[in-house]
Design an enzyme around this catalytic site. Structure first.
Site, PDB file in Angstrom:
ATOM      1  CG  HIS A  83      -1.953  -1.038   1.237  1.00  0.00           C
ATOM      2  ND1 HIS A  83      -2.696  -1.335   2.356  1.00  0.00           N
ATOM      3  CD2 HIS A  83      -2.388  -1.871   0.265  1.00  0.00           C
ATOM      4  CE1 HIS A  83      -3.547  -2.298   2.069  1.00  0.00           C
ATOM      5  NE2 HIS A  83      -3.378  -2.651   0.809  1.00  0.00           N
ATOM      6  CD  GLU A 131      -7.205  -2.039  -1.015  1.00  0.00           C
ATOM      7  OE1 GLU A 131      -6.078  -1.522  -1.216  1.00  0.00           O
ATOM      8  OE2 GLU A 131      -7.375  -3.257  -0.850  1.00  0.00           O
TER       9      GLU A 131
END
Length: 318
Positions: free
Chosen positions: A38, A105
């Site tokens: 991420h 995401e």
């Protein structure tokens, strides 16, 4: 026999400390490791998010563990670059690296400034990306147009054997869809009935390869401390995959989780001060049919957990 691995969570721990932690995990007896990829953490309280691919090179070089990485090609990363990264690690460390390819995401991917697509578009984009990555890792030169455009791409250091490209799925519907391209399935701990359906739908759709589970857990010498760790670090992660996929700012996760109930956290994290209880839970997951189980202790200080797991939990599971 089900193998037990360590999940290295970059969003909670600095890359320097996490490297020491994964080395500690190997000494404790964990058979393998995996990590996230991420740009941002799930909460300001977590406060970290090192670059996974640099870290993986160091982790593979300084342990004998195999590693997996969850990655989202298509927006933040062009799939040709993902293929090059995978190919480099797989060439240097043959047989020790796999990648799970997901649709991503918003909190990580919108940094490119491009619009965040609808879920169905993201899934189609992922499937195009998987095809591109697999072809490049096989040594092909790729040119194509679509949701992803590629021109004259080639991975010059392609590995001798294409490493596994694993399909992440939380719902049974997603499990059936990834079965069309994946070399294995990875999901997270949730209700046993849902997990059974995820596994069944994957198999019914022709899914192949290992069935992998990531288990979020919290342990401490006292039950109150174990609950406090879970509440502090993981209450921002208890929402549906739709919410997690579309929120665009870290601060929003903190705002949304202000009123999350302890029961909600306990539904997402296995919480107990009793290592025998954790062993029983893990054994239940193994009985469902998972080949590999990666344990994610949701606290930021890993050493006490790793010592306890090495001394008591892992030997009992063997």
């Amino acid at each position: 026999m089900t193998r037990i691995g360590f999940h290295a969570n970059h969003e909670q721990i600095s890359p320097r400390q996490l490297l020491a932690d994964v080395q500690h995990a190997e000494r404790a007896g964990f058979a393998m490791a995996m990590c996230s990829d991420h740009l941002h953490p799930w909460s300001q309280r977590q406060g970290h998010s090192g670059y996974t691919w640099s870290w993986l090179g160091a982790a593979l070089a300084t342990t004998g563990l195999s590693f997996g990485c969850v990655c989202a090609p298509g927006q933040r990363y062009h799939p040709a670059i993902v293929a090059q990264k995978i190919g480099t690690l797989a060439s240097m460390f043959p047989g020790r690296f796999w990648t799970a390819l997901g649709s991503g995401e918003a909190v990580n991917e919108i940094v490119t400034g491009e619009p965040w697509p609808r879920k169905e578009v993201r899934v189609a984009r992922l499937e195009e990306s998987v095809d591109i990555i697999r072809r490049l890792l096989s040594g092909e030169e790729v040119t194509r147009e679509g949701l992803i455009n590629v021109r004259n791409a080639r991975v010059w250091d392609a590995p001798d054997e294409v490493p596994a490209l694993i399909g992440p799925a939380i719902s049974p519907e997603s499990a059936a869809r990834v079965a069309g391209w994946a070399d294995g399935l990875i999901t997270i701990n949730q209700d046993h009935a849902v997990l059974r359906e995820v596994l069944d739908r994957y198999a019914e759709a022709g899914g192949r390869g290992p069935r992998v589970l990531q288990v979020h857990l919290s342990w401490a010498p006292s039950q109150a401390e174990a609950e406090a760790i879970a509440w502090d670090q993981w209450r921002s992660n208890v929402f549906s995959s739709t919410v997690l996929g579309d929120v665009t700012e870290v601060s929003t996760f903190d705002e949304l989780s202000e009123h999350a109930s302890p029961e909600k956290v306990a539904g997402a994290v296995r919480i107990s001060s009793d290592l025998a209880q954790h062993a029983a839970w893990i054994a239940e997951y193994a009985d469902l049919g998972f080949d590999d189980i990666y344990l994610h202790f949701v606290g930021q200080e890993q050493r006490p957990w790793l010592d306890a797991a090495g001394e008591t939990l892992l030997p009992s599971l063997r």
